[in-house]
Design an enzyme around this catalytic site. Structure first.
Site, PDB file in Angstrom:
ATOM      1  N   SER A 146       0.828  -1.207   0.000  1.00 52.95           N
ATOM      2  CA  SER A 146       0.000   0.000   0.000  1.00 52.95           C
ATOM      3  C   SER A 146       0.870   1.268   0.000  1.00 52.95           C
ATOM      4  O   SER A 146       1.628   1.474  -0.946  1.00 52.95           O
ATOM      5  CB  SER A 146      -0.943  -0.073   1.206  1.00 52.95           C
ATOM      6  OG  SER A 146      -1.912   0.925   1.153  1.00 52.95           O
ATOM      7  N   ASP A 155     -10.435  -4.201  -4.706  1.00 52.72           N
ATOM      8  CA  ASP A 155      -9.764  -3.183  -3.891  1.00 52.72           C
ATOM      9  C   ASP A 155     -10.549  -1.877  -3.986  1.00 52.72           C
ATOM     10  O   ASP A 155     -10.675  -1.307  -5.067  1.00 52.72           O
ATOM     11  CB  ASP A 155      -8.330  -2.997  -4.414  1.00 52.72           C
ATOM     12  CG  ASP A 155      -7.452  -2.247  -3.431  1.00 52.72           C
ATOM     13  OD1 ASP A 155      -7.956  -1.314  -2.775  1.00 52.72           O
ATOM     14  OD2 ASP A 155      -6.257  -2.586  -3.332  1.00 52.72           O
ATOM     15  N   HIS A 182      -8.110  -4.695  -0.394  1.00 51.21           N
ATOM     16  CA  HIS A 182      -6.816  -4.080  -0.092  1.00 51.21           C
ATOM     17  C   HIS A 182      -6.116  -4.862   1.025  1.00 51.21           C
ATOM     18  O   HIS A 182      -5.964  -4.376   2.153  1.00 51.21           O
ATOM     19  CB  HIS A 182      -7.072  -2.625   0.336  1.00 51.21           C
ATOM     20  CG  HIS A 182      -5.899  -1.726   0.169  1.00 51.21           C
ATOM     21  ND1 HIS A 182      -5.420  -1.349  -1.064  1.00 51.21           N
ATOM     22  CD2 HIS A 182      -5.101  -1.114   1.073  1.00 51.21           C
ATOM     23  CE1 HIS A 182      -4.390  -0.547  -0.911  1.00 51.21           C
ATOM     24  NE2 HIS A 182      -4.171  -0.391   0.387  1.00 51.21           N
TER      25      HIS A 182
END
Ligand code: MLT
Length: 204
Positions: A105, A155, A186
């Site tokens: 991320s 996501d 995610h």
């Protein structure tokens, strides 16, 4: 030189790449140590904590909103992180030419930026749930720097189009990109780790 709270775990085996582990928003230097061990047993691990705070949550660069990067800040902190990596290779005596970045991320987003601004600092990269960073001003040579991109079709933060733009960008700079998709959001699932581990074994 910027200071980063960090962990360094020395290599247990020779000829293994050093993994640079970069956590997501709200994480810290402990988050990816187990992932690093699973990906490349015996590798040295360097895991810094992002030194930007967003409401108390560590990150590697500032953003204006979710998914909206402060690009100037990203670029400046990318160079600082690359300088820290270089200094750490001297302090801990690992080979600066054998570093594979592993980012999740927000951590993956600064890795994407590092590939564009300081490609020579990485031998390869595993980007887990990363976004398109910015268009580089000049062509970058990412040949011989293999990249593994992992993404989830559900996501909520990153559209499949955005991930595809990132993959195209890296390929346009000559990178050999292996893309891994699943149907989750995610998050990192076991299957992703297994695929990434196979990719590490193949290339490093
Ligand atoms: C970012 O700011 O890097 C992305 O929005 C991902 C994240 O939330 O960390």
């Amino acid at each position: 030189l910027q200071h980063y709270t960090h962990h360094f775990q020395p290599a247990q085996e020779a000829n293994k790449p050093t993994l640079l582990l970069l956590h997501g928003t709200g994480g810290d230097e402990n988050d990816l140590l187990n992932l690093g061990r699973m990906l490349s047993p015996g590798s040295a691990l360097l895991s810094p904590r992002g030194n930007v705070l967003e409401n108390g949550m560590p990150r590697f660069f500032r953003r204006f909103a979710e998914g909206v990067f402060d690009i100037d800040d990203l670029k400046q902190r990318t160079v600082e992180l690359a300088d820290f990596l270089q200094a750490a290779s001297e302090e801990y005596a690992f080979d600066a030419h054998q570093v594979v970045a592993v980012g999740f991320s927000n951590g993956a987003n600064i890795v994407a930026s590092m590939l564009l601004l300081r490609p020579e600092s990485l031998a390869g990269a595993y980007l887990s749930h990363a976004m398109f960073p910015f268009e580089p001003e000049t062509q970058v040579d990412l040949q011989h720097r293999p990249i593994f991109v992992a993404a989830g079709r559900s996501d909520m933060l990153i559209s499949t189009e955005n991930t595809q733009r990132l993959i195209n960008l890296l390929e346009q700079q000559g990178a050999e990109v292996q893309a891994y998709w699943n149907n989750t959001g995610h998050t990192i699932i076991h299957e992703e780790v297994r695929e990434a581990r196979t990719w590490v074994e193949k290339h490093f």
